[in-house]
Design a protein around this motif. Structure first.
Motif, mmCIF file in Angstrom:
data_model
loop_
_atom_site.group_PDB
_atom_site.id
_atom_site.type_symbol
_atom_site.label_atom_id
_atom_site.label_comp_id
_atom_site.label_asym_id
_atom_site.label_seq_id
_atom_site.Cartn_x
_atom_site.Cartn_y
_atom_site.Cartn_z
ATOM 1 N N VAL A 320 0.888 -1.194 -0.028
ATOM 2 C CA VAL A 320 -0.034 0.207 0.073
ATOM 3 C C VAL A 320 1.019 1.323 0.173
ATOM 4 N N GLU A 321 2.180 1.164 0.711
ATOM 5 C CA GLU A 321 2.858 2.320 0.686
ATOM 6 C C GLU A 321 3.487 2.648 -0.618
ATOM 7 N N LEU A 322 4.231 1.816 -1.227
ATOM 8 C CA LEU A 322 4.398 1.737 -2.572
ATOM 9 C C LEU A 322 3.503 2.338 -3.572
ATOM 10 N N MET A 323 2.306 1.784 -3.541
ATOM 11 C CA MET A 323 1.167 2.328 -4.210
ATOM 12 C C MET A 323 1.052 3.941 -4.105
ATOM 13 N N ARG A 324 1.160 4.258 -2.737
ATOM 14 C CA ARG A 324 1.001 5.764 -2.351
ATOM 15 C C ARG A 324 2.178 6.559 -3.278
ATOM 16 N N GLN A 325 3.119 6.046 -3.365
ATOM 17 C CA GLN A 325 4.262 6.592 -3.801
ATOM 18 C C GLN A 325 4.237 6.498 -5.410
ATOM 19 N N GLY A 326 3.042 6.012 -5.869
ATOM 20 C CA GLY A 326 2.651 6.161 -7.534
ATOM 21 C C GLY A 326 2.926 4.819 -8.115
ATOM 22 N N MET A 327 3.455 3.688 -7.565
ATOM 23 C CA MET A 327 3.451 2.376 -8.209
ATOM 24 C C MET A 327 2.227 1.824 -8.445
ATOM 25 N N SER A 328 2.066 0.973 -9.569
ATOM 26 C CA SER A 328 0.897 0.471 -9.950
ATOM 27 C C SER A 328 0.626 -0.815 -8.910
ATOM 28 N N PRO A 329 -0.526 -1.348 -8.798
ATOM 29 C CA PRO A 329 -0.683 -2.571 -7.912
ATOM 30 C C PRO A 329 0.332 -3.546 -8.290
ATOM 31 N N LYS A 330 0.673 -4.095 -9.543
ATOM 32 C CA LYS A 330 1.385 -4.938 -10.149
ATOM 33 C C LYS A 330 2.688 -4.601 -9.394
ATOM 34 N N ASP A 331 3.274 -3.577 -9.926
ATOM 35 C CA ASP A 331 4.680 -3.373 -9.650
ATOM 36 C C ASP A 331 4.978 -3.390 -8.068
ATOM 37 N N ALA A 332 4.012 -2.603 -7.250
ATOM 38 C CA ALA A 332 4.124 -2.707 -5.832
ATOM 39 C C ALA A 332 4.140 -4.036 -5.284
ATOM 40 N N GLY A 333 3.092 -5.076 -5.893
ATOM 41 C CA GLY A 333 3.393 -6.470 -5.271
ATOM 42 C C GLY A 333 4.589 -6.833 -5.705
ATOM 43 N N MET A 334 5.199 -6.686 -6.995
ATOM 44 C CA MET A 334 6.275 -7.402 -7.301
ATOM 45 C C MET A 334 7.477 -7.130 -6.549
ATOM 46 N N ALA A 335 7.458 -5.585 -6.119
ATOM 47 C CA ALA A 335 8.548 -4.966 -5.275
ATOM 48 C C ALA A 335 8.775 -5.743 -3.946
ATOM 49 N N ALA A 336 7.297 -5.785 -3.417
ATOM 50 C CA ALA A 336 7.208 -6.608 -2.052
ATOM 51 C C ALA A 336 7.958 -8.056 -2.015
ATOM 52 N N LEU A 337 7.442 -8.816 -3.192
ATOM 53 C CA LEU A 337 7.714 -10.032 -3.414
ATOM 54 C C LEU A 337 9.475 -10.090 -3.474
ATOM 55 N N ALA A 338 10.139 -9.124 -4.229
ATOM 56 C CA ALA A 338 11.456 -9.173 -4.305
ATOM 57 C C ALA A 338 12.112 -8.970 -3.106
ATOM 58 N N ARG A 339 11.400 -8.135 -2.245
ATOM 59 C CA ARG A 339 11.984 -8.028 -0.750
ATOM 60 C C ARG A 339 11.903 -9.122 0.076
ATOM 61 N N VAL A 340 10.892 -9.777 -0.172
ATOM 62 C CA VAL A 340 10.743 -11.258 0.603
ATOM 63 C C VAL A 340 11.738 -11.989 0.194
ATOM 64 N N ARG A 341 11.980 -12.186 -1.406
ATOM 65 C CA ARG A 341 12.899 -13.238 -1.743
ATOM 66 C C ARG A 341 14.191 -12.868 -1.287
ATOM 67 N N ASP A 342 14.673 -11.509 -1.080
ATOM 68 C CA ASP A 342 15.996 -11.153 -0.974
ATOM 69 C C ASP A 342 16.275 -11.270 0.391
ATOM 70 N N ASN A 343 15.072 -11.196 1.416
ATOM 71 C CA ASN A 343 15.072 -11.370 3.055
ATOM 72 C C ASN A 343 15.183 -12.964 3.374
ATOM 73 N N THR A 344 14.723 -13.567 2.342
ATOM 74 C CA THR A 344 14.911 -15.167 2.605
ATOM 75 C C THR A 344 16.231 -15.831 2.389
ATOM 76 N N ILE A 345 17.010 -16.019 3.439
ATOM 77 C CA ILE A 345 18.568 -16.296 3.498
ATOM 78 C C ILE A 345 18.790 -17.743 3.983
ATOM 79 N N GLU A 346 17.837 -18.153 5.106
ATOM 80 C CA GLU A 346 18.155 -19.359 5.481
ATOM 81 C C GLU A 346 18.097 -20.361 4.907
ATOM 82 N N SER A 347 18.781 -21.914 4.608
ATOM 83 C CA SER A 347 18.966 -22.624 3.797
ATOM 84 C C SER A 347 17.747 -23.660 3.864
ATOM 85 N N ARG A 348 16.987 -23.554 5.169
ATOM 86 C CA ARG A 348 16.035 -24.515 5.166
ATOM 87 C C ARG A 348 14.826 -23.805 4.376
#
Ligand code: GLY
Length: 407
Positions: A320-348
């Motif tokens: 929602v905050e990324l959309m507030r900054q002007g992103m489309s729903p899709k771009d905002a969603g993809m950016a959040a998913l990329a954040r989750v991907r990058d923050n997932t570092i444990e091998s399990r």
């Protein structure tokens, strides 16, 4: 076209378009891909609803799915939150939906514990319950928390007591025969030496020459030892692989976001949470900013999938905050998913390619009526639900990553 004509037209459109899903009986859960239209994520529509597929695939034997019920209410002037909660009550009460409400898959002790939260954009209030037992419709208790108290979140026994005090029926057990049988199967897979399958208990006469010194050569016994799963998560995922549980039911959850013709936005998320979870575990669904977030000036986001990943990243709030900054729903969603991907570092939590070995899905709309359904993994079978003036339908989720979570 005046508003009354518009409502009539859209209601008719919904009824016709929803027929394959809503009126022809319950579609098979794994029979995916039959009811979808191509993605039209740039389409602008008000009113509009977006949701997880549970909101379109289940009708509890009635004429409407959650998204059709919600859209009908919103189109005819019902309060948006009232409409979407009345919508998700349908899969919550449907015993065939194994990830939500009555019949949702239980925790490790075999007890169904439910989570829900919701937000009312125009009124700027919200409510949630976590780990509530005995109440089939946790979304209604979350709504009562929002409407009747100064609090946001009530948990466990307190949530049940709160519901009882308001006159909600408290059931001894929200399991169905099926959810109980699936829990038993999970127990057997986790602990096969103590939880036995009657089907495998074949009487075998001892060959006389072995005279008491037999080794167990029963093939089913061998298989069960080889198939021993030390981790409950693996045992649960093996049940997904064996088609005993649809993947989207493993982490349960439906989330339904609604936008009115006047631009009023509300969202609700409801779930039985991760199947076979440690008793008391709450995921993202009852937590504002994780499983659900609404800002009436901007838009709404709800989520399903691995709740812990969402909690670590407050992803619905982020979107929602990324959309507030002007992103489309899709771009905002993809950016959040990329954040989750990058923050997932444990091998399990990583697959052999080094990517998250779980899925996470977001259902997003903005105030203008743009929408998106995005997922960590988008496959041809990964869908979300949309309802607008063109009716209720499934559309493909757009994935950040290719392949499957556990490839
Ligand atoms: N997203 C649902 C859960 O993890 O509980």
């Amino acid at each position: 076209m005046d508003r009354r004509d518009f409502v009539k037209t859209t209601a008719k459109g919904v009824a016709v378009a929803a027929t394959p899903v809503a009126l022809s009986g319950r579609p098979a859960l794994l029979d995916r891909g039959k009811h979808f239209a191509p993605a039209v994520h740039t389409h602008r529509a008000r009113p509009l609803c977006v949701a997880d597929v549970s909101s379109i695939r289940f009708t509890n034997g009635g004429p409407e799915s959650a998204i059709v019920r919600a859209f009908r209410g919103i189109s005819t002037g019902e309060d948006v939150l009232d409409a979407i909660v009345a919508g998700v009550n349908i899969p919550e009460l449907d015993p065939a939906e194994r990830g939500i409400g009555y019949g949702g898959l239980p925790n490790a002790d075999g007890v169904v514990q439910l989570d829900s939260c919701l937000m009312h954009g125009p009124k700027k209030w919200a409510g949630g319950v976590a780990g509530i037992e005995g109440v089939k419709t946790p979304s209604l208790i979350a709504k009562a928390v929002a409407e009747l108290t100064d609090h946001h979140l009530i948990v466990g026994q307190g949530a049940q007591d709160f519901a009882r005090s308001l006159g909600f029926e408290i059931h001894d057990d929200l399991n169905t025969e099926e959810s109980r049988a699936l829990w038993l199967e999970w127990r057997r897979r986790v602990d096969p030496s103590h939880w036995l399958d009657p089907k495998d208990r074949v009487r075998r006469s001892r060959p006389p020459e072995q005279n008491g010194n037999t080794i167990n050569t029963d093939p089913s016994y061998e298989t069960r030892i080889q198939d021993f799963y030390s981790a409950s998560l693996e045992a649960g995922l093996s049940m997904v692989d064996d088609n005993l549980i649809p993947e989207h039911s493993f982490w349960g959850t439906t989330s339904l976001e609604g936008l009115s013709p006047d631009g009023e936005i509300c969202g609700v998320t409801t779930t039985s949470g991760l199947s076979w979870k440690i008793p008391g575990r709450a995921g993202d669904s009852p937590i504002l900013g994780a499983g659900q977030y609404v800002d009436n000036d901007v838009g709404a986001c709800g989520s399903t999938g691995r709740g812990e990943a969402n909690l670590y990243n407050c992803a619905s709030f982020l979107i929602v905050e990324l959309m507030r900054q002007g992103m489309s729903p899709k771009d905002a969603g993809m950016a959040a998913l990329a954040r989750v991907r990058d923050n997932t570092i444990e091998s399990r939590l990583l697959n052999t390619r080094g990517f998250p070995n779980f899925d996470l899905r977001f259902f997003i709309l903005n105030k203008q009526g743009d929408y998106a359904g995005v997922a960590m993994y988008g496959t041809s079978e990964s869908m979300f639900a949309v309802c607008d003036e063109n009716g209720a339908r499934e559309e493909p989720l757009e994935g950040l990553l290719e392949g499957l979570p556990r490839d």
